[in-house]
Design an enzyme around this catalytic site. Structure first.
Site, PDB file in Angstrom:
ATOM      1  N   ARG A   1       0.699  -0.981  -0.156  1.00 58.65           N
ATOM      2  CA  ARG A   1       0.328   0.030   0.046  1.00 58.65           C
ATOM      3  C   ARG A   1       0.730   1.363   0.055  1.00 58.65           C
ATOM      4  NH1 ARG A   1      -4.176  -2.339   4.178  1.00 58.65           N
ATOM      5  NH2 ARG A   1      -2.194  -2.945   5.163  1.00 58.65           N
TER       6      ARG A   1
ATOM      7  N   HIS B   1      -1.223 -26.210  12.311  1.00 57.84           N
ATOM      8  CA  HIS B   1       0.299 -26.927  12.766  1.00 57.84           C
ATOM      9  C   HIS B   1       0.033 -28.139  13.431  1.00 57.84           C
ATOM     10  CE1 HIS B   1       1.582 -23.090  11.265  1.00 57.84           C
ATOM     11  NE2 HIS B   1       1.807 -22.648  12.395  1.00 57.84           N
TER      12      HIS B   1
HETATM   13  C1  BG6 Z   1       3.193 -19.312  13.510  1.00 55.27           C
HETATM   14  C2  BG6 Z   1       2.427 -18.660  14.616  1.00 55.27           C
HETATM   15  O1  BG6 Z   1       2.288 -19.949  12.447  1.00 55.27           O
HETATM   16  O2  BG6 Z   1       3.931 -20.211  14.121  1.00 55.27           O
HETATM   17  C3  BG6 Z   1       3.226 -18.131  15.776  1.00 55.27           C
HETATM   18  O3  BG6 Z   1       1.472 -17.637  14.101  1.00 55.27           O
HETATM   19  C4  BG6 Z   1       4.333 -19.091  16.248  1.00 55.27           C
HETATM   20  O4  BG6 Z   1       2.502 -17.559  16.753  1.00 55.27           O
HETATM   21  C5  BG6 Z   1       4.882 -19.749  14.819  1.00 55.27           C
HETATM   22  O5  BG6 Z   1       5.293 -18.379  16.903  1.00 55.27           O
HETATM   23  C6  BG6 Z   1       5.801 -21.047  15.315  1.00 55.27           C
HETATM   24  O6  BG6 Z   1       6.745 -21.217  14.233  1.00 55.27           O
HETATM   25  P1  BG6 Z   1       8.032 -21.993  14.424  1.00 55.27           P
HETATM   26  O7  BG6 Z   1       8.430 -22.480  12.990  1.00 55.27           O
HETATM   27  O8  BG6 Z   1       8.972 -20.851  14.959  1.00 55.27           O
HETATM   28  O9  BG6 Z   1       7.837 -23.271  15.403  1.00 55.27           O
END
Ligand code: BG6
Length: 517
Positions: free
Chosen positions: A64, A265
């Site tokens: 933007r 996740h």
């Molecule tokens: C993200 C979340 O998807 O994953 C975050 O929004 C989190 O809150 C992160 O900290 C963790 O990812 P990783 O790869 O560091 O385990």
């Protein structure tokens, strides 16, 4: 035997140099965002360092705020310097970073999309070839819809459709905030794009250890006979972070642990560890199995006295000896916030393989340490021979797949302590990536961006998959919304979570593992 075609599947070829992507323009929406600087641009740099980008590759930032091409080039170069896992080499980056373009415009107006199209056509005219465009949407979710609709209206979405140069769209999380919004988003996407053009990201799927779940399960013969309700006592999935919400308080307030970590996740880890073997490595075959698994999970009991789910917020505590704030004192967080920073669930999977085996999952911020792991706990051996509890400290055999950090797999066994007397002790067999393979593994985003460029959707989420996960979780979120703060437990920052989460396991006489190697 697999046909030659199957053996050449892109999942098997991985980051091999033989995976040629056509000439490509990557357009990042949300060009000045945190993810672009921390993950996307460094991933593109590392791909270029490994010579994995097509010779004609262009990076365009769409945002933007007004910014000259030169200022954008400086910003992406700074991002590489600050966040690349490998050292910055100006010579390597010159070709990509030096050509980067910035395209300014409002996400919800048609004009900037028309001019973007003209810019892309100018690139095609200059190199005398067609290019594929990968649209990477990394903006706040409120503008997903106008971006998708404008990509459709400008003709960008369907450029060169049914050719190797068809456009692709990569969508970051959050993919909706409940079942209804996820369905709506899927509807908007599929109105503008074919499902084959769509790449919904869950960056956990790009992690080396998560890909290895498929290999560990299906390229070894010793696990499969044991991987079921006859031998498995329970499965525990932990995704713990020691970080708090930091500067993301206002985002996190709308999200919470359930939407931020569990819906995506953790559910992905669960599907990969518990699904049936797919008939092939074709992305659709793998995703079919994941969806089947998600659909077999039983609705959760939300009754106050027998609830399958716990939520909590962290209070002030110590992390690494340093005092940290409680959640409601964090910047951007309401003092009466009803957002959970920790969630634990007890799930039942109603299929032939898993009926009766509890699956426990937990995820939280400001926990004792950063660790993500899957622990498959096998049934205890019958205590016939070694039943004298004094001398025989028998543990349940447990296979622990540590997703991060210190990636690896550990097997917990019982062993005799050397000596003239027979005494036992649990011991650990370790496989560590670091010692076996060294530590220089690609970042998740490198793999995922390359996969999207070459058209391999194996490590991306299909529309029905995300809906199946929301289907399970939405009633819980709805229930919590009605309760407000009522029933919200609390845990001290730096601990392993609230007492209530221990109770979740007591019914089955289980307890949470002390996560980690
Ligand atoms: C993200 C979340 O998807 O994953 C975050 O929004 C989190 O809150 C992160 O900290 C963790 O990812 P990783 O790869 O560091 O385990």
């Amino acid at each position: 035997m697999l046909s030659d075609e199957k053996q050449r599947h892109p999942f098997l070829e991985g980051l091999s140099k033989h995976r040629g992507a056509p000439p490509t323009v990557v357009v990042i929406f949300g060009a000045s965002g945190d993810l672009t600087a921390r993950k996307l641009v460094p991933a593109i740099y590392n791909l270029s360092l490994d010579n994995l980008l097509p010779p004609d590759f262009y990076l365009v930032g769409f945002g933007r705020k007004p910014l000259a091409d030169n200022a954008f080039r400086e910003a992406v170069t700074e991002a590489v310097r600050s966040y690349s896992r490998r050292e910055f080499q100006p010579e390597i980056w010159k070709r990509v970073g030096g050509n980067a373009l910035y395209h300014q415009g409002a996400y919800d107006e048609p004009a900037p999309y028309r001019s973007l199209r003209e810019r892309i056509e100018a690139v095609e005219a200059e190199i005398g070839r067609e290019v594929q465009v990968v649209f990477y949407i990394s903006t706040p979710p409120s503008v997903f819809k106008p971006i998708l609709e404008n990509l459709g209206a400008s003709g960008l979405a369907r450029r060169h459709l049914h050719t190797p140069f068809a456009s692709k769209v990569v969508i970051e999380k959050p993919f909706g905030s409940d079942l209804e919004s996820a369905r709506e988003l899927n509807r908007v996407i599929t109105e503008q794009f074919d499902e084959r053009q769509v790449y919904r990201i869950d960056h956990y799927l790009g992690k080396e250890t998560v890909q290895d779940l498929l290999v560990q399960r299906f390229a070894n013969s010793i696990f499969e006979p044991l991987w079921n309700r006859r031998y498995v006592e329970c499965v525990q999935i932990t995704v713990a972070e020691d970080l708090g919400v930091g500067s993301r308080g206002s985002y996190y307030e709308q999200s919470g642990a359930m939407r931020d970590m569990i819906q995506n996740h953790t559910m992905q880890l669960l599907s990969l560890i518990a699904m049936e073997p797919p008939v092939s490595l074709d992305p659709e075959d793998i995703r079919d199995e994941k969806v089947k698994l998600l659909k077999a999970i039983q609705p959760l009991d939300l009754d106050e006295n027998a609830s399958d789910v716990v939520r909590a917020q962290y209070s002030e505590g110590l992390i690494g000896g340093r005092k940290v704030l409680g959640y409601t004192d964090e910047e951007g967080v309401a003092s009466n916030s009803a957002t959970e920073t920790y969630t634990a669930l007890r799930l039942s999977i109603n299929n032939w393989r898993w009926a009766g085996v509890p699956f426990y999952m937990r995820s939280g911020k400001r926990m004792a340490r950063r660790v993500s792991e899957i622990a498959v706990q096998f049934k205890r051996p019958p205590g016939i021979l070694f039943s004298d509890a004094e001398r025989f400290d028998l543990a349940s055999n447990t296979m622990v797949i540590q997703i991060q950090p210190d990636e690896g797999t550990t097997l917990l066994l019982n062993s005799k302590i050397p000596g003239l007397e027979t005494r036992t002790q649990p011991v650990k067999m370790h496989f560590r990536y670091r010692t076996t393979y060294g530590s220089n593994t690609p970042e998740a985003y490198e793999r995922l961006i390359l996969d999207a460029m070459v058209g391999d959707s194996t490590l991306f989420i299909r529309g029905d998959e995300t809906e199946a996960s929301w289907y399970l979780i939405t009633p819980i979120l709805e229930h919590w919304r009605k309760l407000g703060r009522r029933g919200m437990a609390s845990y001290v920052a730096g601990s392993w979570g609230p007492l209530a989460s221990e109770r979740l396991l007591w019914d089955n006489r289980h307890e949470w593992r002390r996560a980690g190697p």
